[in-house]
Design an enzyme around this catalytic site. Sequence first.
Site, short mmCIF file in Angstrom:
data_model
loop_
_atom_site.label_atom_id
_atom_site.label_comp_id
_atom_site.label_asym_id
_atom_site.label_seq_id
_atom_site.Cartn_x
_atom_site.Cartn_y
_atom_site.Cartn_z
N HIS A 1 0.62 -1.22 -0.35
CA HIS A 1 -0.23 -0.20 -0.14
C HIS A 1 0.67 1.40 0.01
O HIS A 1 0.03 2.67 -0.29
CB HIS A 1 -0.73 0.05 1.45
CG HIS A 1 -1.99 -1.03 1.53
ND1 HIS A 1 -2.03 -2.31 1.72
CD2 HIS A 1 -3.16 -0.92 0.61
CE1 HIS A 1 -3.45 -2.93 1.25
NE2 HIS A 1 -3.71 -2.24 0.86
N ASP B 1 -4.26 -7.12 -7.97
CA ASP B 1 -4.54 -6.47 -6.31
C ASP B 1 -5.10 -5.00 -6.12
O ASP B 1 -4.49 -4.43 -7.68
CB ASP B 1 -3.62 -6.43 -4.89
CG ASP B 1 -3.45 -6.28 -3.81
OD1 ASP B 1 -4.96 -6.16 -3.60
OD2 ASP B 1 -2.08 -7.68 -2.76
#
Length: 173
Positions: free
Chosen positions: A66, A136
């Site tokens: 992230h 993702d």
Amino acid sequence: VNLAPVLEIAYSPQSLIARGGRSFGADKERVVSFGQAMIKGFSEAGIKTVAKHFPGSLGRTTVDPHQALPVIDISAEELEKDWAPFAEVDPQPDGILVTHLSYPQIDPELPSSLSPIFINAILRQRLDFRGLVILDDLDMKAISKSYSQGEAVKLGLLAGDERCLLSKIQKRD
């Protein structure tokens, strides 16, 4: 659809996947056994499963995709240990989510989520996975720091991902 189970081996208690309590542990047989039980249970309840995070190396790093692209500097032989749970679960999940990791010894150009080596050569051909392949989140900094959304979608599609185009469409709903 449930984005589970996590089929990653937590090699280190400091790893990203272990710190969050998201792995079944450091023992491959335990990861496979618990993963199979989840897949079977969800399937019996009519819930589709998407195993994550292929190729399975978040148990080796403390870097969060992230925030940045984790670099996993291991050989292809060592990588086989990481993706072994994905190969060994029976029944197979309905889908597999591919995460964003850099493997300079295997694909020095592209992260795993945008790489035909990982999606086609390893996941589709070597592991003979025929279910849905999902990337993702393309907004994660592991990708967005180096690729525009359009570039990431294009590379994901070329790598063999069936869902890239849905990534942004779903966020608009």
